[in-house]
Design an enzyme around this catalytic site. Sequence first.
Site, PDB file in Angstrom:
ATOM      1  N   TYR A   1       0.857  -1.189   0.000  1.00  0.00           N
ATOM      2  CA  TYR A   1       0.000   0.000   0.000  1.00  0.00           C
ATOM      3  C   TYR A   1       0.894   1.241   0.000  1.00  0.00           C
ATOM      4  O   TYR A   1       1.846   1.325   0.789  1.00  0.00           O
ATOM      5  CB  TYR A   1      -0.888   0.011   1.247  1.00  0.00           C
TER       6      TYR A   1
ATOM      7  N   GLU B   1      -3.626   7.451  -3.915  1.00  0.00           N
ATOM      8  CA  GLU B   1      -3.500   6.203  -3.158  1.00  0.00           C
ATOM      9  C   GLU B   1      -3.406   5.013  -4.105  1.00  0.00           C
ATOM     10  O   GLU B   1      -4.188   4.916  -5.043  1.00  0.00           O
ATOM     11  CB  GLU B   1      -4.707   6.029  -2.233  1.00  0.00           C
TER      12      GLU B   1
END
Length: 380
Positions: free
Chosen positions: A101, A190
């Site tokens: 991530y 993101e």
Amino acid sequence: MDLYEYQGKELFKRYGIPVSEGRLATSPEEARAAAEELGGQVVVKAQVLTGGRGKAGGVKLAEDPRDAEQKARDILGLDINGHVVHKLWIERASDIAKEYYLSITFDRGEKKPLFMLTTQGGVEIEQVAEESPDALARLHVDALEGFQPYQGRRLIYGAGIEDPDEQKQVLAIIGKLYRCFVDADAMLCEINPLIVTPQGEVKALDSKFTVDDSALFRHADVAAWRDTSAADPLEAFAREKGVTYVKLDGEVGILGNGAGLSMSTVDVVVVAGGKPANFCDLGGGGSAEGVVDALEVITRDPQVRSIFFNIFGGITRCDEVARGILEALDRIEINVPIVVRLDGTNAEEGRRILADAAPPNLYVEPTMLEAARRAVELAK
Ligand code: GDP
Ligand code: MN
């Protein structure tokens, strides 16, 4: 402005962040054609402005073009957290060895961009932050100094990425993401998951991208991506009118001047036992025209059973607001009761104007709480 995954990936691609090749499709036939062009296994992905598509059945692997057509049929029209799927992104499928991530956003407390990186990707980042905060490497960038490569290394070591080849690729992606974030005037970039393939290739498998609305004038290409069909039609109408409006699901329509007062008005309606139908901010001016526009937006919502007009006059003059209300009543048909609380600059004059005109179905209350109670009662 939130971008769709495929739009965010288009920006990633411009900055050299590796993404898989893909095509947009709006019908099962187009999905099939896209899969044919791409060749091999593809992934069919719902394009909606909400997360958790995978869990909701909005992301599916397809073996061949026929399968892609079938999967497209399953996903199109699906309701994912209140967002109906009209568009699909068909992408060449990736093999996944690891899911990381990576994101950059603003830390308002520190007044700095904040990078977050963890090897525990694929799941909700909030969950990682809560259950294993040590696994989440966080790093602030000084906006004036800019991003420095040593900061990227710090992130990588902080997250515990050990493979040198992976380190190199992630480091490059971090630097490119920072450029992309700054150049696009983004609020959030993101990548979840940022994958490592079994061959050791690192790439962005998903994108969540938010661009600052106030900077859209500098990004005509991005602004043109705005898809008004996806937004609530009332919110689109409000934007056209220049009214700050957010639709909520209650019955008491709310109109305040200034975002702070409008938020407090939402709260006080809840305190009074009601449910707000919207948030609507008249802004600082409060001209008659603005009042007419705002009331037009609010009364278009069929769920609205009463309207609470909460004005604290500073720059806004209550007499002008009162005239605006009367003008709105003249110009548009309003069938729900309106409760008005006027305070501050020229409040007395405003109240007198309303009392003199005494339109039916209009109630003037002296305080915010009393007005909220009345509006809640009238909405029953
Ligand atoms: P989200 O659920 O809205 O965040 O959508 P994502 O784009 O993150 O996809 C959800 C999940 O689908 C990912 O975490 C992956 O596990 C899986 N997925 C997406 N694309 C691929 C792919 O190309 N290959 C494989 N094997 N899985 C994928
Ligand atoms: Mn994701």
